[in-house]
Design an enzyme around this catalytic site. Sequence first.
Site, short mmCIF file in Angstrom:
data_model
loop_
_atom_site.label_atom_id
_atom_site.label_comp_id
_atom_site.label_asym_id
_atom_site.label_seq_id
_atom_site.Cartn_x
_atom_site.Cartn_y
_atom_site.Cartn_z
N GLN A 1 -14.52 2.40 1.35
CA GLN A 1 -13.84 2.00 0.09
C GLN A 1 -13.57 3.26 -0.73
OE1 GLN A 1 -16.03 -0.78 -2.39
NE2 GLN A 1 -14.28 -1.10 -3.77
N HIS B 1 -10.46 -5.13 -3.44
CA HIS B 1 -9.12 -5.44 -2.94
C HIS B 1 -9.21 -5.82 -1.47
CE1 HIS B 1 -9.91 -1.13 -2.46
NE2 HIS B 1 -9.24 -1.23 -1.33
N HIS C 1 -7.07 -5.83 2.17
CA HIS C 1 -5.91 -5.30 2.91
C HIS C 1 -5.39 -6.39 3.86
CE1 HIS C 1 -6.85 -0.87 2.33
NE2 HIS C 1 -8.03 -1.39 2.07
N ASN D 1 -13.08 -3.35 2.43
CA ASN D 1 -14.16 -2.37 2.46
C ASN D 1 -15.05 -2.48 1.22
OD1 ASN D 1 -12.96 -1.30 4.82
ND2 ASN D 1 -11.57 -0.06 3.59
N ASP E 1 0.85 -1.19 0.00
CA ASP E 1 0.00 0.00 0.00
C ASP E 1 0.89 1.25 0.00
OD1 ASP E 1 -3.22 0.49 1.11
OD2 ASP E 1 -1.82 2.18 1.07
P1 AMP Z 1 -9.84 1.32 0.41
O1 AMP Z 1 -10.04 2.50 1.32
O2 AMP Z 1 -10.21 0.02 1.04
O3 AMP Z 1 -10.50 1.52 -0.94
O4 AMP Z 1 -8.28 1.23 0.20
C1 AMP Z 1 -7.59 1.82 -0.84
C2 AMP Z 1 -6.14 1.70 -0.48
O5 AMP Z 1 -5.39 1.83 -1.66
C3 AMP Z 1 -5.63 2.77 0.48
O6 AMP Z 1 -5.06 2.13 1.62
C4 AMP Z 1 -4.61 3.54 -0.34
O7 AMP Z 1 -3.50 3.95 0.43
C5 AMP Z 1 -4.21 2.53 -1.39
N1 AMP Z 1 -3.76 3.06 -2.65
C6 AMP Z 1 -4.38 3.99 -3.43
N2 AMP Z 1 -3.69 4.19 -4.57
C7 AMP Z 1 -2.61 3.35 -4.52
C8 AMP Z 1 -1.53 3.09 -5.40
N3 AMP Z 1 -1.39 3.73 -6.56
N4 AMP Z 1 -0.62 2.16 -5.02
C9 AMP Z 1 -0.73 1.51 -3.85
N5 AMP Z 1 -1.74 1.72 -2.98
C10 AMP Z 1 -2.68 2.62 -3.30
#
Ligand code: AMP
Length: 137
Positions: free
Chosen positions: A93, A99, A101, A86, A30
């Site tokens: 989300q 995805h 975590h 999420n 992440d």
């Molecule tokens: P969510 O809130 O469950 O949709 O999580 C999205 C996650 O994606 C967050 O923890 C962000 O830090 C991560 N994220 C967003 N863009 C990127 C990226 N380009 N590379 C790696 N992680 C990302």
Amino acid sequence: MENCIFCRIASGEIPSQTVYEDDYFRAILDLSPASKGHTLILPKKHFKDVTELDETYAAKILPLAAKIGQAMKTKLGCAGFNIVQNNGEAAGQTVMHYHMHIIPRYADGPQMVIWEPKESNPDEQAQIASLLSEALK
Ligand code: AMP
Ligand code: ZN
């Protein structure tokens, strides 16, 4: 889904810190980690959230999460890990490509307060259980 950032990362079009890859998934670090080693498992096929995830991906992702969590314990020295996923904006989300975590938890933290337990009302609980069990028949 050409505009989906996670489709582009999962396919390898956008470079990422990849910790694992197979025909179905790419697991990446992440960009804004909750703790050292915070990993995201991205399906290589676009699903908006768990309600769209197909059975093949669904069956494969949990064993992969366990394998990654085990590697975190062995190689990063975490004491445990959380699996967080999420669904929908209201649930936190932010990227609308399914995805999972995997968040390492170390002996000294981080602290993550997920919810504050509240008292339940027996009548309300019975009504909720009836509504859901009816829908799940
Ligand atoms: P969510 O809130 O469950 O949709 O999580 C999205 C996650 O994606 C967050 O923890 C962000 O830090 C991560 N994220 C967003 N863009 C990127 C990226 N380009 N590379 C790696 N992680 C990302
Ligand atoms: Zn996508």
